[in-house]
Design an enzyme around this catalytic site. Structure first.
Site, PDB file in Angstrom:
ATOM      1  CB  CYS A 156      -0.928  -0.028   1.216  1.00 28.99           C
ATOM      2  SG  CYS A 156      -1.885   1.478   1.394  1.00 28.99           S
TER       3      CYS A 156
ATOM      4  CB  CYS B  65      -3.267   2.523  -1.568  1.00 31.53           C
ATOM      5  SG  CYS B  65      -3.473   0.814  -1.075  1.00 31.53           S
TER       6      CYS B  65
ATOM      7  CE  LYS C 169      -4.715   4.073  -6.293  1.00 34.83           C
ATOM      8  NZ  LYS C 169      -5.237   2.725  -6.134  1.00 34.83           N
TER       9      LYS C 169
ATOM     10  CE1 TYR D  35     -10.788  -1.834  -6.283  1.00 29.91           C
ATOM     11  CE2 TYR D  35     -10.951  -4.169  -6.811  1.00 29.91           C
ATOM     12  CZ  TYR D  35     -11.372  -3.070  -6.081  1.00 29.91           C
ATOM     13  OH  TYR D  35     -12.362  -3.202  -5.151  1.00 29.91           O
TER      14      TYR D  35
ATOM     15  CD  GLU E  10      -6.957   1.981  -8.909  1.00 27.39           C
ATOM     16  OE1 GLU E  10      -5.807   1.636  -8.566  1.00 27.39           O
ATOM     17  OE2 GLU E  10      -7.881   2.169  -8.095  1.00 27.39           O
TER      18      GLU E  10
ATOM     19  CG  HIS F 187     -28.405  22.819  -4.606  1.00 27.05           C
ATOM     20  ND1 HIS F 187     -28.566  21.895  -5.622  1.00 27.05           N
ATOM     21  CD2 HIS F 187     -28.567  24.036  -5.170  1.00 27.05           C
ATOM     22  CE1 HIS F 187     -28.814  22.537  -6.749  1.00 27.05           C
ATOM     23  NE2 HIS F 187     -28.821  23.822  -6.500  1.00 27.05           N
TER      24      HIS F 187
ATOM     25  CD  GLU G  13     -28.023  18.687  -4.997  1.00 24.96           C
ATOM     26  OE1 GLU G  13     -28.959  19.072  -4.289  1.00 24.96           O
ATOM     27  OE2 GLU G  13     -27.396  19.438  -5.767  1.00 24.96           O
TER      28      GLU G  13
HETATM   29  P1  NDP Z   1      -7.775  -8.212 -10.191  1.00 20.09           P
HETATM   30  O1  NDP Z   1      -7.979  -9.583  -9.713  1.00 20.09           O
HETATM   31  O2  NDP Z   1      -8.661  -7.118  -9.714  1.00 20.09           O
HETATM   32  O3  NDP Z   1      -7.783  -8.188 -11.771  1.00 20.09           O
HETATM   33  C1  NDP Z   1      -6.988  -9.058 -12.530  1.00 20.09           C
HETATM   34  C2  NDP Z   1      -7.338  -8.852 -13.979  1.00 20.09           C
HETATM   35  O4  NDP Z   1      -6.438  -9.583 -14.797  1.00 20.09           O
HETATM   36  C3  NDP Z   1      -8.728  -9.325 -14.310  1.00 20.09           C
HETATM   37  O5  NDP Z   1      -9.274  -8.451 -15.257  1.00 20.09           O
HETATM   38  C4  NDP Z   1      -8.476 -10.712 -14.903  1.00 20.09           C
HETATM   39  O6  NDP Z   1      -9.449 -11.083 -15.831  1.00 20.09           O
HETATM   40  C5  NDP Z   1      -7.174 -10.476 -15.625  1.00 20.09           C
HETATM   41  N1  NDP Z   1      -6.389 -11.704 -15.773  1.00 20.09           N
HETATM   42  C6  NDP Z   1      -6.121 -12.623 -14.816  1.00 20.09           C
HETATM   43  N2  NDP Z   1      -5.339 -13.597 -15.325  1.00 20.09           N
HETATM   44  C7  NDP Z   1      -5.121 -13.282 -16.614  1.00 20.09           C
HETATM   45  C8  NDP Z   1      -4.402 -13.899 -17.678  1.00 20.09           C
HETATM   46  N3  NDP Z   1      -3.757 -15.042 -17.483  1.00 20.09           N
HETATM   47  N4  NDP Z   1      -4.386 -13.295 -18.874  1.00 20.09           N
HETATM   48  C9  NDP Z   1      -5.055 -12.147 -19.077  1.00 20.09           C
HETATM   49  N5  NDP Z   1      -5.749 -11.508 -18.120  1.00 20.09           N
HETATM   50  C10 NDP Z   1      -5.781 -12.074 -16.907  1.00 20.09           C
HETATM   51  O7  NDP Z   1      -6.239  -7.919  -9.847  1.00 20.09           O
HETATM   52  P2  NDP Z   1      -5.381  -6.607  -9.856  1.00 20.09           P
HETATM   53  O8  NDP Z   1      -4.019  -7.091 -10.181  1.00 20.09           O
HETATM   54  O9  NDP Z   1      -5.968  -5.534 -10.700  1.00 20.09           O
HETATM   55  O10 NDP Z   1      -5.449  -6.124  -8.342  1.00 20.09           O
HETATM   56  C11 NDP Z   1      -5.253  -7.035  -7.269  1.00 20.09           C
HETATM   57  C12 NDP Z   1      -6.094  -6.626  -6.101  1.00 20.09           C
HETATM   58  O11 NDP Z   1      -5.559  -5.484  -5.485  1.00 20.09           O
HETATM   59  C13 NDP Z   1      -7.531  -6.233  -6.446  1.00 20.09           C
HETATM   60  O12 NDP Z   1      -8.377  -7.338  -6.524  1.00 20.09           O
HETATM   61  C14 NDP Z   1      -7.900  -5.317  -5.343  1.00 20.09           C
HETATM   62  O13 NDP Z   1      -8.469  -6.059  -4.289  1.00 20.09           O
HETATM   63  C15 NDP Z   1      -6.582  -4.710  -4.917  1.00 20.09           C
HETATM   64  N6  NDP Z   1      -6.503  -3.317  -5.369  1.00 20.09           N
HETATM   65  C16 NDP Z   1      -7.371  -2.389  -4.864  1.00 20.09           C
HETATM   66  C17 NDP Z   1      -7.323  -1.074  -5.289  1.00 20.09           C
HETATM   67  C18 NDP Z   1      -8.288  -0.095  -4.747  1.00 20.09           C
HETATM   68  O14 NDP Z   1      -8.911  -0.355  -3.718  1.00 20.09           O
HETATM   69  N7  NDP Z   1      -8.489   1.045  -5.402  1.00 20.09           N
HETATM   70  C19 NDP Z   1      -6.342  -0.624  -6.276  1.00 20.09           C
HETATM   71  C20 NDP Z   1      -5.501  -1.665  -6.748  1.00 20.09           C
HETATM   72  C21 NDP Z   1      -5.585  -2.956  -6.308  1.00 20.09           C
HETATM   73  P3  NDP Z   1     -10.839 -11.794 -15.412  1.00 20.09           P
HETATM   74  O15 NDP Z   1     -11.703 -10.704 -14.880  1.00 20.09           O
HETATM   75  O16 NDP Z   1     -11.334 -12.339 -16.714  1.00 20.09           O
HETATM   76  O17 NDP Z   1     -10.494 -12.834 -14.403  1.00 20.09           O
END
Ligand code: NDP
Length: 464
Positions: free
Chosen positions: A46, A51, A54, A190, A194, A452, A457
């Protein structure tokens, strides 16, 4: 005097580990914490590569829009502002170092003994730290602890394909050199969404590839489509149902071949395809700590593993990978092991109604159930929605639109889902999450006076 060196030994100095160590020490426990500070400072993903940096980069990207929009409000910008990547990186690094120091001071100020070392389990009550001897040669220190907490977090995962070594992850993106004029982002979660927004805002030509029908799987479908369309309007070249075949290095940068034959040229390829628990070399198997199919540490409701003296919280358990969740889990462990704070009941962690934001441009804020989940759980639901151009954009020249959505269980009038795409969605949704935790009904929303003129709102003025 206890037979153990420590009452609690924490492995990992991220959000969950630091919180547990600090709170346990404040209750009078003798606490040790190990973190490999040579890699990153205290604070974990984080603070170091998640976080916080980012969000700082997201602010940087928003300025680009703001300069452009200011002319509609009468600002005459004589020369085009230029972006200095080195300045942003240096200022971010300074701020992160400051936060690393704050974490260290909080821990030491609470009486926690912090070790700059990789820690490995040697038994239900034993840890071995890989340290350096005075002459710089590798050494080790062994300690015993009544309880051990694994809070080692997670790490980005890149799938196997030809040219995978050319891809980077969110660990490397913050210090990338040189600045990527063309960035390819792979993933639809995410992190991918982002960073696609951030680098698009900073001025890169961004292509985002997602293997499925629409990004942000698991979120409300209408919200997913809406934010994707807004990101495209902002300039992200979003390609759905697309995946990488291979990456090759050429004189003109990285040549990325996609399924179906399309080729994208990029200066950097960011893989954000999920994260896996950080369990390598921890010695879990040798001590008999049970792990799941993704290597995550399996825990019960008290975050206790099958080895009764060993606990685990946060991303290493592969549940909701969110800092506030790890913090909440850490507090439950501390209350369970050392009793609650004076005059307070023991903390419990509820996974219902956890609000979250995605810092895309525009951002997404959400709490509760998606429309689909609400229909599956409750049958009859009433959906209220409002889509509009924010007041600011009547003069800014931006065509960005805002979407707000309420999902109400028809039988009880309870608001069970609240979602938004628009500026400051996270700031807005946090407060509404309290109302939803308290079981607020649509009638209560309706009887609340709006502020407002704000976007927020709209949530209290939606009519069927
Ligand atoms: P996520 O699990 O959110 O997303 C992973 C993405 O990669 C999905 O779209 C998934 O597709 C895709 N994917 C997975 N495997 C493959 C593959 N082999 N080939 C191609 N695409 C693939 O993980 P992130 O890495 O984005 O983030 C990890 C975690 O960190 C999040 O789940 C979240 O909990 C946390 N986080 C929170 C934030 C916040 O609160 N603002 C900011 C950043 C991270 P599919 O959907 O089809 O499985």
């Amino acid at each position: 005097m206890s037979a153990y060196d420590f009452d609690l030994f924490v492995i990992g100095g991220g959000s969950g580990g630091v919180r547990a160590a600090r709170m346990a020490a404040q209750r009078g426990a003798r606490v040790g914490l190990a973190e490999t500070l040579g890699t990153d400072g205290l604070g974990g993903t984080c603070v170091n590569v998640g976080c916080i940096p980012k969000k700082l980069y997201s602010y940087a990207a928003h300025y680009n829009e703001a300069f452009g929009e200011s002319t509609g409000f009468g600002w005459e910008v004589d020369s085009l502002p230029r972006f200095n990547w080195a300045t942003l990186k240096a200022n971010r690094a300074n701020e992160i170092s400051r936060l690393n120091g704050v974490y260290g001071n909080l821990l030491r100020g609470s009486g926690v003994t912090v070790f700059d070392a990789f820690a490995r389990l040697t038994g239900p009550h034993g840890v071995l730290l890989a340290t350096l001897n005075a002459d710089g040669s590798p050494g080790h220190q062994a300690f015993t602890a009544k309880s051990i907490l694994i809070a080692t977090g997670g790490t980005p995962h890149i799938p196997h394909f030809t040219g995978r070594e050319h891809a980077i992850t969110s660990n490397e993106i913050f210090d990338l050199e040189p600045y990527p004029q063309r960035l390819l982002v792979v993933g639809g979660g995410y992190i991918a969404s982002e960073f696609a927004s951030i680098f698009n805002g900073l001025g890169s030509k961004v292509t985002q590839l997602y293997r499925g029908e629409q990004i942000l799987r698991g979120f409300d479908d209408e919200i997913r489509h809406f934010v994707a369309a807004e990101m495209v309007k902002h300039g992200v070249d979003l390609r759905l149902n697309a995946d990488v075949v291979d990456i090759r290095k050429t004189d003109d940068g990285l040549r990325v071949e996609c399924e179906g034959g399309a080729v994208v040229m990029a200066d950097a390829v960011l893989y954000a395809t999920g994260r896996v628990p950080n369990v390598k070399d921890l010695g879990l198997a040798a001590v008999g700590v049970a792990q799941g199919g993704k290597d995550e540490v399996i825990v019960n409701a008290h975050y206790q593993t099958n080895v009764p003296s060993i606990f685990a919280v946060g991303d290493v358990t592969n549940r909701l990978q969110l800092t506030p969740v790890a913090l909440g889990e850490a507090m439950v462990v501390v209350d369970h092991l050392f009793g609650p704070a004076a005059g307070k009941p023991p903390r419990e962690m509820s996974y219902e109604c956890i609000p979250t934001a995605i810092f895309t441009h525009p951002s997404v804020g959400t709490v509760g159930l998606s429309e689909r989940e609400a229909r599956e759980r409750y049958g009859a639901v009433t959906v209220f929605r409002s889509e509009f151009k924010a007041l600011k954009h009547t003069l800014s020249g931006s065509s960005e639109r805002t979407l707000m959505k309420l999902i109400v269980e028809t039988a009880t009038d309870r608001v069970v889902g609240l979602h938004m795409v628009g500026a400051e969605a996270g700031e807005i949704v946090q407060g509404f999450a309290v109302a939803m935790k308290a079981g607020a009904t649509k009638a209560m929303f309706d009887s609340t006076v709006g502020i407002h003129p704000t976007a927020a709102e709209e949530f209290v003025t939606m009519r069927g």
